[in-house]
Design a protein around this motif. Structure first.
Motif: not given
Length: 161
Positions: A15-33, A153-160
């Motif tokens: 699955l490859t997509r481009t999302v409109d949030v910063a890479p550090e926020l995507v990383w944090k969402a993946w690595t913070t329980p 849903q990850l994008v929703e969470v980090v944008k909120a």
């Protein structure tokens, strides 16, 4: 992990997509329980627990909950941590790189790549399978739809935040 994984279309799903949030926020969402439980399972499913020992050999543990309340625990092993860019884990091994016996479904390895695009993040999730049968099962379970919904849903969470 620069050239890895080599994708085999007979064995792997991507699955490859481009999302409109910063890479550090995507990383944090993946690595913070505490964040991962908010987005990891596609609705109406949820994630009721998560533990991440963010180091090679560390534990990657989640519990998914069905809409009916049934829980499905999954424990795997983190293989690669390249801060801010690559996270790889597998359900085929347990913490400490110990082989796992039994388990539900089929083992697979997930490689999540995160790349800045200037205005967002190029996100690539690859599911690596041992054989074509496991790939087919994962595809029929809805890999692309499920992982894509979870990314939304990850994008929703980090944008909120």
């Amino acid at each position: 992990m620069n050239a890895y994984p080599h994708v085999d279309p007979d064995l792997d799903l991507v699955l490859t997509r481009t999302v409109d949030v910063a890479p550090e926020l995507v990383w944090k969402a993946w690595t913070t329980p505490e964040l991962l439980v908010k987005w990891f399972a596609p609705r109406p499913w949820s994630t009721s627990a998560c533990e991440i020992d963010l180091r090679p050999g560390g534990r990657f543990h989640t519990v998914m909950r069905s809409p009916e309340g049934e829980e499905y625990p999954s424990t795997g092993c983190i293989l690669v941590v390249e801060e801010g860019s690559t996270l790889a884990f597998t359900s085929g091994l347990g913490p400490g790189f110990r082989p796992q016996v039994g388990g539900d479904g089929f083992p697979f390895t997930a490689v999540v790549r995160i790349e800045g695009t200037g205005g967002g993040t190029k996100y690539t999730a690859t599911a690596i399978h041992a054989d074509a049968s496991a790939r087919k099962s994962h595809e029929e379970m809805g890999f692309v739809e499920g992982w894509s919904a979870a990314l939304d849903q990850l994008v929703e969470v980090v944008k909120a935040r």
